[in-house]
Write a protein that holds these residues in place. Structure first.
Motif, PDB file in Angstrom:
ATOM      1  N   ALA A   1       8.735   9.739  -0.320  1.00  0.00           N
ATOM      2  CA  ALA A   1       9.197   8.783  -0.652  1.00  0.00           C
ATOM      3  C   ALA A   1      10.148   8.271  -0.113  1.00  0.00           C
ATOM      4  O   ALA A   1      10.787   8.159   1.116  1.00  0.00           O
ATOM      5  CB  ALA A   1      10.151  10.087  -1.142  1.00  0.00           C
ATOM      6  N   VAL A   2      10.566   7.138  -0.583  1.00  0.00           N
ATOM      7  CA  VAL A   2      11.357   5.932  -0.424  1.00  0.00           C
ATOM      8  C   VAL A   2      12.403   5.124  -1.242  1.00  0.00           C
ATOM      9  O   VAL A   2      12.586   5.806  -2.474  1.00  0.00           O
ATOM     10  CB  VAL A   2      10.033   4.262  -0.152  1.00  0.00           C
ATOM     11  CG1 VAL A   2       9.746   5.009   1.066  1.00  0.00           C
ATOM     12  CG2 VAL A   2      10.034   4.194  -1.379  1.00  0.00           C
TER      13      VAL A   2
ATOM     14  N   SER B   1       9.658   8.403  -5.208  1.00  0.00           N
ATOM     15  CA  SER B   1       8.617   9.372  -4.524  1.00  0.00           C
ATOM     16  C   SER B   1       7.320  10.404  -5.375  1.00  0.00           C
ATOM     17  O   SER B   1       7.228   9.736  -6.463  1.00  0.00           O
ATOM     18  CB  SER B   1      10.150  10.348  -4.513  1.00  0.00           C
ATOM     19  OG  SER B   1      10.331  10.743  -6.280  1.00  0.00           O
ATOM     20  N   ALA B   2       6.351  10.657  -4.913  1.00  0.00           N
ATOM     21  CA  ALA B   2       5.396  10.858  -5.494  1.00  0.00           C
ATOM     22  C   ALA B   2       5.366  12.151  -5.821  1.00  0.00           C
ATOM     23  O   ALA B   2       6.068  13.365  -5.706  1.00  0.00           O
ATOM     24  CB  ALA B   2       4.051  11.290  -4.611  1.00  0.00           C
ATOM     25  N   ALA B   3       4.644  11.841  -7.726  1.00  0.00           N
ATOM     26  CA  ALA B   3       4.983  13.154  -8.203  1.00  0.00           C
ATOM     27  C   ALA B   3       3.943  14.182  -8.064  1.00  0.00           C
ATOM     28  O   ALA B   3       4.435  15.878  -7.700  1.00  0.00           O
ATOM     29  CB  ALA B   3       4.273  12.825  -9.765  1.00  0.00           C
TER      30      ALA B   3
ATOM     31  N   ALA C   1       7.861   4.694  13.523  1.00  0.00           N
ATOM     32  CA  ALA C   1       8.962   5.678  13.276  1.00  0.00           C
ATOM     33  C   ALA C   1       9.125   5.270  11.385  1.00  0.00           C
ATOM     34  O   ALA C   1       9.744   6.442  11.002  1.00  0.00           O
ATOM     35  CB  ALA C   1      10.538   5.940  13.707  1.00  0.00           C
ATOM     36  N   PHE C   2       9.075   4.473  11.061  1.00  0.00           N
ATOM     37  CA  PHE C   2       8.799   4.028   9.564  1.00  0.00           C
ATOM     38  C   PHE C   2       8.069   5.063   8.944  1.00  0.00           C
ATOM     39  O   PHE C   2       8.058   5.558   8.138  1.00  0.00           O
ATOM     40  CB  PHE C   2       9.121   2.817   9.583  1.00  0.00           C
ATOM     41  CG  PHE C   2       8.935   2.290   8.175  1.00  0.00           C
ATOM     42  CD1 PHE C   2       9.678   2.592   7.200  1.00  0.00           C
ATOM     43  CD2 PHE C   2       7.620   1.879   7.794  1.00  0.00           C
ATOM     44  CE1 PHE C   2       9.331   2.432   5.474  1.00  0.00           C
ATOM     45  CE2 PHE C   2       7.423   1.578   6.210  1.00  0.00           C
ATOM     46  CZ  PHE C   2       8.060   1.396   5.048  1.00  0.00           C
ATOM     47  N   LEU C   3       6.844   5.324   9.384  1.00  0.00           N
ATOM     48  CA  LEU C   3       6.098   5.580   8.646  1.00  0.00           C
ATOM     49  C   LEU C   3       6.349   6.755   8.629  1.00  0.00           C
ATOM     50  O   LEU C   3       5.595   8.010   7.542  1.00  0.00           O
ATOM     51  CB  LEU C   3       4.285   5.006   9.421  1.00  0.00           C
ATOM     52  CG  LEU C   3       3.209   6.025   8.320  1.00  0.00           C
ATOM     53  CD1 LEU C   3       2.720   5.162   7.249  1.00  0.00           C
ATOM     54  CD2 LEU C   3       1.890   5.640   9.514  1.00  0.00           C
TER      55      LEU C   3
ATOM     56  N   PRO D   1       1.026  -1.558  -0.181  1.00  0.00           N
ATOM     57  CA  PRO D   1      -0.253  -0.142  -0.306  1.00  0.00           C
ATOM     58  C   PRO D   1       1.012   1.273   0.411  1.00  0.00           C
ATOM     59  O   PRO D   1       0.463   2.493  -0.894  1.00  0.00           O
ATOM     60  CB  PRO D   1      -0.969  -0.113   1.248  1.00  0.00           C
ATOM     61  CG  PRO D   1      -1.114  -1.657   1.103  1.00  0.00           C
ATOM     62  CD  PRO D   1      -0.049  -2.335   1.161  1.00  0.00           C
ATOM     63  N   LEU D   2       1.432   1.545   0.614  1.00  0.00           N
ATOM     64  CA  LEU D   2       2.811   2.662   0.909  1.00  0.00           C
ATOM     65  C   LEU D   2       2.631   3.041  -0.471  1.00  0.00           C
ATOM     66  O   LEU D   2       2.921   4.243  -1.094  1.00  0.00           O
ATOM     67  CB  LEU D   2       3.562   2.435   1.876  1.00  0.00           C
ATOM     68  CG  LEU D   2       3.334   2.734   3.384  1.00  0.00           C
ATOM     69  CD1 LEU D   2       4.626   2.830   3.774  1.00  0.00           C
ATOM     70  CD2 LEU D   2       1.922   4.079   3.723  1.00  0.00           C
ATOM     71  N   LEU D   3       3.663   1.822  -0.789  1.00  0.00           N
ATOM     72  CA  LEU D   3       4.589   2.140  -2.426  1.00  0.00           C
ATOM     73  C   LEU D   3       3.753   1.998  -3.442  1.00  0.00           C
ATOM     74  O   LEU D   3       4.024   3.382  -4.501  1.00  0.00           O
ATOM     75  CB  LEU D   3       5.338   1.068  -2.493  1.00  0.00           C
ATOM     76  CG  LEU D   3       6.010   1.201  -4.011  1.00  0.00           C
ATOM     77  CD1 LEU D   3       7.296   2.144  -3.771  1.00  0.00           C
ATOM     78  CD2 LEU D   3       7.120  -0.234  -4.317  1.00  0.00           C
TER      79      LEU D   3
END
Length: 297
Positions: free
Chosen positions: A162-163, A172-174, A152-154, A126-128
């Motif tokens: 971005a990850v 990263s999200a546009a 903490a990760f969230l 979901p996050l990606l």
């Protein structure tokens, strides 16, 4: 409604209208919080008792904006891999064997390895997905059930949207997704995450608004029956129950009564359908003993 227009909504009143059009009836506080989250591009942390409409708010926002809802359901022990990404190992192995067969045993290890870590074999969690597919609404549901490490990760992901995937690179999200986090407050969410978010506490609706919700979500529901169900549920919430009923349970109860052809909540029918609104035997016994079902309506 186009998403670009959604970020340019001029007031909480316009957000309230957009949510209302989906069937979600917001109060002024919810509409203002949602407006600010979109305008300021900040995550919105919604806390409150179960059944107060936290998850439904994210669903309504996605519907109103015409974008996908991507849901991350938190639970005890959830980790970054479950929320972010994984590699499709069976397909990678099959691909490697195909390369070996095609090369007749003369496989270049470096090029073979690089071909394994491409988008083709990347399983987006979901996050990606939210970063790749934004604009969207990302619902992080019941963040209070996750542990400190995941929180903490969230926070790191929401700070940059971005990850970095070691074998793949930076994603990263546009455009930052609209993020709604929910918490039933089974534990306190850490201050660092709260500082990153806008915050709103959701209460159960008052009687008038709950009646309106019932009638909006259940077309054809008799007004008298809606008033009786809402009033009885509100009395239940004032009792010391293991699981006070939320709006979802009120809707279930009204729908059950509607299916039975009831246009009024009489004592006998209320007692026989109590399982639609109360989920613990102790709660049902407590409500019956208190005379809530026979109270004057």
């Amino acid at each position: 409604m186009a998403v670009d227009d959604a970020f340019d909504l001029n007031s909480p009143a316009e957000v309230a209208k957009a949510l209302d059009d989906t069937g979600y009836l917001p109060d002024d506080g919810i509409a203002t919080a949602a407006f600010l989250a979109m305008r300021m591009r900040r995550p919105l942390l919604c806390e409150g008792e179960p059944g107060t409409g936290k998850t439904a708010l994210a669903q309504a926002l996605a519907t109103a904006l015409g974008v996908d809802l991507i849901r991350l359901q938190c639970h005890e022990g959830i980790d970054a891999a479950q929320a972010l990404y994984d590699w499709d190992f069976p397909r990678q192995l099959l691909h490697l064997r195909t390369l070996e067969a095609a090369a007749g045993g003369e496989l270049d290890a470096e090029s073979a390895e690089s071909s394994l870590y491409t988008r083709r074999f990347l399983l987006a969690r979901p996050l990606l997905r939210a970063l790749q597919e934004s604009p969207c609404v990302l619902l992080v549901d019941e963040i209070d059930r996750a542990d400190d490490e995941f929180e903490a990760f969230l926070l790191e992901v929401l700070s940059e949207y971005a990850v970095t995937i070691p074998e793949f690179g930076v994603v990263s999200a546009a455009q930052p997704p609209i993020v709604v986090l929910t918490s039933n407050r089974t534990r306190e969410v850490h201050d660092a995450l709260k500082r990153r978010c806008l915050y709103h506490w959701l209460e159960h609706p008052d009687l008038e608004r709950e009646v309106a919700i019932l009638r909006r979500r259940l077309p054809g529901l008799d007004e008298r029956l809606a008033e009786q169900v809402a009033a009885t549920v509100q009395r239940m919430r004032q009792m010391d129950l293991l699981k006070p009923p939320g709006v979802a349970e009120a809707l279930d109860w009204a729908q059950a009564l509607q299916a039975l052809g009831q246009d009024e909540l009489d004592t006998e029918t209320a007692a026989t359908t109590l399982g639609a609104v109360l989920k613990y035997r102790e709660d049902a016994e407590r409500v019956r003993a208190a005379g809530v079902l026979t109270a004057e309506r």
